[in-house]
Design an enzyme around this catalytic site. Structure first.
Site, PDB file in Angstrom:
ATOM      1  N   ARG A 112       0.587  -1.177   0.444  1.00  0.00           N
ATOM      2  CA  ARG A 112       0.625   0.324  -0.028  1.00  0.00           C
ATOM      3  C   ARG A 112       1.369   1.627   0.330  1.00  0.00           C
ATOM      4  NH1 ARG A 112      -2.175  -2.542   4.214  1.00  0.00           N
ATOM      5  NH2 ARG A 112      -1.046  -0.771   5.731  1.00  0.00           N
ATOM      6  N   TYR A 263      -1.388  -3.392  -7.107  1.00  0.00           N
ATOM      7  CA  TYR A 263      -0.569  -4.432  -5.441  1.00  0.00           C
ATOM      8  C   TYR A 263      -2.076  -4.564  -5.097  1.00  0.00           C
ATOM      9  CZ  TYR A 263      -0.444  -4.754  -0.593  1.00  0.00           C
ATOM     10  OH  TYR A 263      -0.537  -5.452   0.185  1.00  0.00           O
ATOM     11  N   LYS A 272      -9.704  -2.217   0.759  1.00  0.00           N
ATOM     12  CA  LYS A 272      -9.351  -1.210   1.450  1.00  0.00           C
ATOM     13  C   LYS A 272     -10.088   0.023   1.406  1.00  0.00           C
ATOM     14  CE  LYS A 272      -6.541  -4.039   3.707  1.00  0.00           C
ATOM     15  NZ  LYS A 272      -6.727  -4.271   5.143  1.00  0.00           N
ATOM     16  N   HIS A 292     -11.434  -3.099  10.281  1.00  0.00           N
ATOM     17  CA  HIS A 292     -10.394  -3.685  10.063  1.00  0.00           C
ATOM     18  C   HIS A 292     -10.298  -4.517  11.019  1.00  0.00           C
ATOM     19  CE1 HIS A 292      -5.694  -3.744   8.764  1.00  0.00           C
ATOM     20  NE2 HIS A 292      -6.215  -4.501   8.449  1.00  0.00           N
ATOM     21  N   SER A 314      -2.333  -4.736   9.731  1.00  0.00           N
ATOM     22  CA  SER A 314      -1.901  -5.943   9.440  1.00  0.00           C
ATOM     23  C   SER A 314      -0.818  -6.424   9.639  1.00  0.00           C
ATOM     24  CB  SER A 314      -1.693  -5.133   7.557  1.00  0.00           C
ATOM     25  OG  SER A 314      -2.731  -4.804   7.052  1.00  0.00           O
ATOM     26  N   CYS A 316      -0.060  -9.242  11.671  1.00  0.00           N
ATOM     27  CA  CYS A 316       0.104  -8.581  12.957  1.00  0.00           C
ATOM     28  C   CYS A 316      -0.619  -9.983  13.964  1.00  0.00           C
ATOM     29  CB  CYS A 316      -0.410  -7.610  13.638  1.00  0.00           C
ATOM     30  SG  CYS A 316       1.376  -6.080  13.683  1.00  0.00           S
ATOM     31  N   ASP A 339     -10.302 -10.418   7.689  1.00  0.00           N
ATOM     32  CA  ASP A 339      -9.797  -8.541   7.741  1.00  0.00           C
ATOM     33  C   ASP A 339     -11.114  -7.261   8.324  1.00  0.00           C
ATOM     34  OD1 ASP A 339      -7.431  -7.254   7.094  1.00  0.00           O
ATOM     35  OD2 ASP A 339      -8.383  -6.871   4.853  1.00  0.00           O
ATOM     36  N   ARG A 431       1.408 -12.289  -0.968  1.00  0.00           N
ATOM     37  CA  ARG A 431       0.014 -12.595  -0.829  1.00  0.00           C
ATOM     38  C   ARG A 431      -0.223 -13.683  -0.999  1.00  0.00           C
ATOM     39  NH1 ARG A 431      -2.428  -8.875   3.306  1.00  0.00           N
ATOM     40  NH2 ARG A 431      -1.134  -7.335   3.294  1.00  0.00           N
TER      41      ARG A 431
END
Length: 651
Positions: A112, A263, A272, A292, A314, A316, A339, A431
């Site tokens: 991002r 991306y 997002k 989130h 993200s 974590c 998410d 990813r």
């Protein structure tokens, strides 16, 4: 055409050419080419709802594509796109698995781009708080309407020349659910189309929904990978324009504009961009929460099932927790989402949540059969991997996986790699994009259009010192402060470097669609809704370290022991908690320890160090004052004052 025929047409959109006047379409296509300068190679724009047709024609006139493809979401369409990407070198097949593919991006397009992401409003204060003079605001970036027009005019005219413009109708959430929102993304990236097919409900069913009420609005999303000003792409197989990348959100008109990046977080605009940034503005307007957060269902040995949500930054551990295999006997976990959660109170005052996504876009490194076996059982079919390493036997590799004997590894940049090298094989933010329906522990209620009932909300992050394994907020207002005070080590999901401790309120710092002060006030206002049952709020920290730098808690499946304590607190069991200045922490022996493979110092994990927390509250207070200034809600200031007073009075 009669109305019922149009509906039938969209229901069977994949057969559109043979079903609706196929002999007339070449003539229609020639007319489009002559008048508008582009061909329509799939679908019939003349049968679209007027608002959608106008949106397509407006963006086609701006971007000047060679042709237009209106997506139906069919298997045959997807197979054609995958073959096209393989031919262009964007993806390579992974024959070790069923229908799996690997994409390698331009190394400048791997995460991002928060610094290039903007909220566009008439007044700056609508988008971002009024930071203290001389302080750099960290809670979003603002752009004016005029500047947005300038940015678009400098990048988008003719940006799709010689490319196909894909039109992606998609639904965030189950099609037809009262929770769900419809969007249409226009893009020139087949990678985006195939990924959106995994991550959203996409294609014919959504067109049918739009046709059923042609007057309804939808979120308008425009994306292009762009073309550098030089006219040449450094990596032709992954076109992008990283120097001029920009992502814009215009809440007043529910518009998203993204240029220059392929991306996921920058190009899959349902994720997002819609689900959080535009979603949060819709949530404030309509009285709900777009967060989130993961959603999981956990059943105890007595068969009692609860659902919880959890907000972590993200990388974590959201996906690991959402798909956890409990080590605590008698417990089972089912995943609803890993998410994003959209939550609202039902007519009975119960908070309910849906996962608006249709797939998992998870961080690969660290995911293994040891840490997350359910994710590993999910991802090796119908999956697009991005920036992981590949193996000579047709598979993939990343840090955390075992290396099979005799297998050679090629890193994410396409170079030979071996474990002695200092550089990672897979990019830290590599990813997997995989359908949720493949997960072996997918909750049976995951697509319930009314959502699942939420009993607890968890906040957390990577805190190597000072923060207990788990503590419970004293009340709803204090819980909102706990979310506002979240801090965590920076991760690879964004462009930050190093493991500095960053403020990340609600794990939403990069995703607020409006002024964070107003966001806090919106959360606080939930308490004022009539006849609602507010869930308990907790904070967890799996990442505390001892003086030697070793993790004090084993994490992963052992986190079920912490969830057990949380659920007992939800049930009102008071004897297992002791009150401290920061909230309720577990009493000695209240977290089950039988069966732990290594000794755990629960006393130290629950300890609240007064000096640490006095410093913590001062730093959080200074951050909020610096970032919000006059936009800091008085209720949050009151919580800060009360916490400081409790700490000062403690021994």
């Amino acid at each position: 055409m009669p109305d019922h025929c149009e509906k039938e047409y969209y229901y069977n959109y994949a057969n559109s050419f043979s079903k609706v006047g196929g002999h007339k379409l070449p003539l229609l296509n020639a007319l489009y080419k002559h008048i508008r300068g582009y061909s329509v190679i799939h679908g019939n724009p003349e049968l679209l709802p007027p608002k959608l047709k106008d949106f397509i024609e407006e963006k086609a006139s701006l971007c000047k594509p060679r042709d237009i493809h209106i997506c139906d979401g069919s298997e045959s369409e997807n197979e054609s796109l995958l073959q096209r990407m393989q031919k262009e070198g964007t993806i390579v097949p992974l024959p070790k698995y069923k229908n799996c593919w690997l994409a390698r991006t331009n190394p400048a397009d791997v995460a991002r781009v928060e610094s290039k992401t903007f909220i566009v409003t008439r007044q700056k204060r609508e988008a971002v708080p009024t930071a203290k003079p001389g302080v750099q605001g960290q809670l979003g970036n603002w752009m004016s309407y005029d500047d947005m027009d300038k940015v678009v005019s400098e990048r988008f005219p003719g940006c799709m020349k010689d490319r196909t413009m894909y039109v992606i109708p998609f639904s965030m959430g189950p099609v037809g659910s009262p929770f769900s929102k419809i969007g249409v993304e226009i893009t020139d990236s087949p990678y985006v189309v195939s990924s959106m097919r995994i991550m959203t409900r996409m294609g014919a069913p959504v067109l049918k929904e739009l046709l059923a009420d042609s007057s309804q609005d939808f979120v308008k999303a425009l994306h292009s990978v762009g073309t550098p000003e030089s006219g040449k792409h450094e990596y032709p197989s992954w076109p992008c324009d990283p120097q001029r990348t920009v992502i814009l959100h215009k809440p007043e008109t529910n518009e998203i504009v993204s240029y220059g990046s392929g991306y996921g977080g920058n190009s899959l605009l349902g994720k997002k961009c819609l689900a959080l940034r535009i979603g949060s503005t819709l949530a404030r307007k309509e009285g709900w929460l777009a967060e989130h957060m993961l959603i999981l269902g956990i059943t105890n040995p007595d068969g009692v099932k609860r659902y919880i949500t959890a907000a972590f930054p993200s990388a974590c551990g959201k996906t690991n927790l959402a798909m956890m295999t409990p080590t605590l006997k008698g417990y089972s976990v089912k995943v609803v989402g890993d998410d994003i959660a959209w939550m609202r109170f039902d007519s009975e005052g119960q908070l309910r949540a849906i996962n608006p996504e249709n797939g998992f876009f998870g961080v690969a490194p660290g995911t293994s059969y040891e840490t997350n076996p359910n994710a590993m059982r999910t991802i090796f079919e119908n999956t697009i991997f991005t920036n992981v390493a590949s193996t000579s036997d047709g598979g993939v590799y990343w840090e955390g996986m075992d290396i099979e004997p005799g297998v050679q590894i090629t890193d994410w940049k396409g170079n030979p790699w071996n474990p002695t090298m200092k550089t990672p094989a897979a990019h830290p933010n590599s990813r997997f994009c995989t359908p949720a329906s493949q997960c072996p522990i997918l909750d049976k209620e995951w697509e319930n259009p009314e959502g699942v009932p939420i009993s607890a909300i968890l906040f957390g992050g990577r805190r190597p010192e000072g923060v207990p394994l788990v503590y419970e907020a004293l009340n709803w207002h204090h819980g909102v402060y706990v979310g506002a005070s979240m801090r965590s080590e920076a991760t690879a999901a964004a462009e930050h470097k190093g493991k500095v401790i960053m403020h990340d309120p609600f794990a939403m710092r990069p995703f607020f669609g409006y002024n964070f002060g107003e966001y806090l006030a919106h959360w606080i206002s939930m308490e004022k809704k009539p006849n609602v049952t507010l869930p308990k709020i907790f904070h967890v920290n799996w990442f505390r370290k001892d003086s030697k730098g070793h993790f004090m808690w084993p994490g992963f499946g052992e986190n079920s022991r912490v969830l057990d304590w949380i659920l007992r607190r939800v049930d009102g069991i008071g004897s297992i908690a002791q009150k401290t200045p920061i909230g309720y922490v577990p009493t000695n022996d209240s977290i089950p320890s039988q069966g732990l493979k290594t000794p755990v110092d629960f006393t130290l994990l629950a300890a609240v160090d007064r000096e640490f927390w006095l410093k913590e509250v001062d730093e959080v207070h200074q951050y909020l004052i610096n970032q919000l200034g006059p936009d800091l809600p008085s209720a949050i200031q009151a919580e800060i004052n009360a916490l400081r007073e409790r700490l000062s009075e403690s021994n």
